[in-house]
Design a protein around this motif. Structure first.
Motif, PDB file in Angstrom:
ATOM      1  N   GLY A 188       0.797  -1.206   0.000  1.00  0.00           N
ATOM      2  CA  GLY A 188       0.000   0.000   0.000  1.00  0.00           C
ATOM      3  C   GLY A 188       0.837   1.266   0.000  1.00  0.00           C
ATOM      4  O   GLY A 188       2.070   1.234  -0.096  1.00  0.00           O
TER       5      GLY A 188
ATOM      6  N   ARG B  98      -5.189  -7.093   2.495  1.00  0.00           N
ATOM      7  CA  ARG B  98      -4.920  -6.854   1.080  1.00  0.00           C
ATOM      8  C   ARG B  98      -4.637  -8.149   0.325  1.00  0.00           C
ATOM      9  O   ARG B  98      -4.861  -8.228  -0.885  1.00  0.00           O
ATOM     10  CB  ARG B  98      -3.765  -5.873   0.928  1.00  0.00           C
TER      11      ARG B  98
ATOM     12  N   ASP C 212      -7.964  -9.085  -0.664  1.00  0.00           N
ATOM     13  CA  ASP C 212      -8.411  -8.221  -1.751  1.00  0.00           C
ATOM     14  C   ASP C 212      -7.773  -8.647  -3.073  1.00  0.00           C
ATOM     15  O   ASP C 212      -8.429  -8.648  -4.127  1.00  0.00           O
ATOM     16  CB  ASP C 212      -8.051  -6.763  -1.457  1.00  0.00           C
TER      17      ASP C 212
END
Length: 223
Positions: free
Chosen positions: A86, A109, A112
């Protein structure tokens, strides 16, 4: 009074030459084809059609289809790093809570990534290792680069006093890499074995806090 123009985030980036831009376009097209269809099913024809260039242009940059796969793998790992770490990827946590919060976000994540780009995850976990030994070596080389970054984070945490000073940073960096793989595999199973995303996040973060925390770090999990 006229407002000042918004800063350009790309202003300080070096401009790519025309040749570099063309090469990047070929790699991006090959990447999209690999993650949607698999490496074995695509051809040089598919890559040139996707970019609108001739075969001669392709062969100016790559001698064959297999050669562009190395560039696709390197591109993929940079993409995965950006997605998982990120915008705060280069920011150093200064407390154990901040360190654990960072990896909680990384674990989320991972889920994701599996949800939004399953072809990318499937390529690395299922197809890549079966292509040839050189592909596996290149994947491991890129993974080691992430592990090296993790080693730097461990050194920083020890310097800030929230990580155990007796940790072996090289081993701890490998553990952080293994944590990502564990989260990705759990995400692929989508909780079918009872390992739901909240459970995986909570337990992996608890492990990090207990295994990595220095003498003054709390051992309870705040999530």
């Amino acid at each position: 009074m006229t407002a000042a123009p918004a800063p350009d985030p790309h202003r300080d980036r070096p401009r790519l030459s025309r040749a570099d831009r063309r090469r990047a376009e070929l790699v991006t097209a090959a990447y999209e084809l690999v993650v949607t269809r698999g490496f074995r099913t695509i051809s040089v024809d598919d890559i040139t059609a996707a970019t609108g260039v001739s075969h001669g242009t392709f062969y100016n940059y790559f001698p064959n289809k297999r050669a562009i796969l190395d560039a696709v793998i390197d591109h993929s790992f940079l993409h995965i790093r950006d997605l998982l770490l990120g915008p705060e990827g280069d920011v150093t946590p200064t407390t154990m809570d901040a360190f654990c919060d960072r990896y909680a976000r990384v674990i989320d994540r991972c889920y994701d990534l599996v949800a939004t780009e399953p072809g990318l995850v499937n390529f690395f976990l299922l197809e890549a290792s079966s292509i040839d030994d050189a592909v596996l070596d290149r994947c491991l080389h890129n993974a080691r680069a992430y592990a090296a970054e993790s080693v730097a984070r461990i050194h920083e945490g020890i310097a800030h006093g929230y990580l155990d000073p007796t940790l072996d940073p090289a081993i701890a960096g490998e553990v952080l890499l293994s944590l990502l793989v564990s989260a990705l595999l759990s995400a692929l199973r989508a909780g079918a074995d009872g390992l739901t995303q909240p459970r995986v996040r909570t337990q992996l973060v608890a492990f990090l806090r207990t295994a990595f925390g220095g003498p003054g770090s709390p051992t309870t999990v705040g999530k």
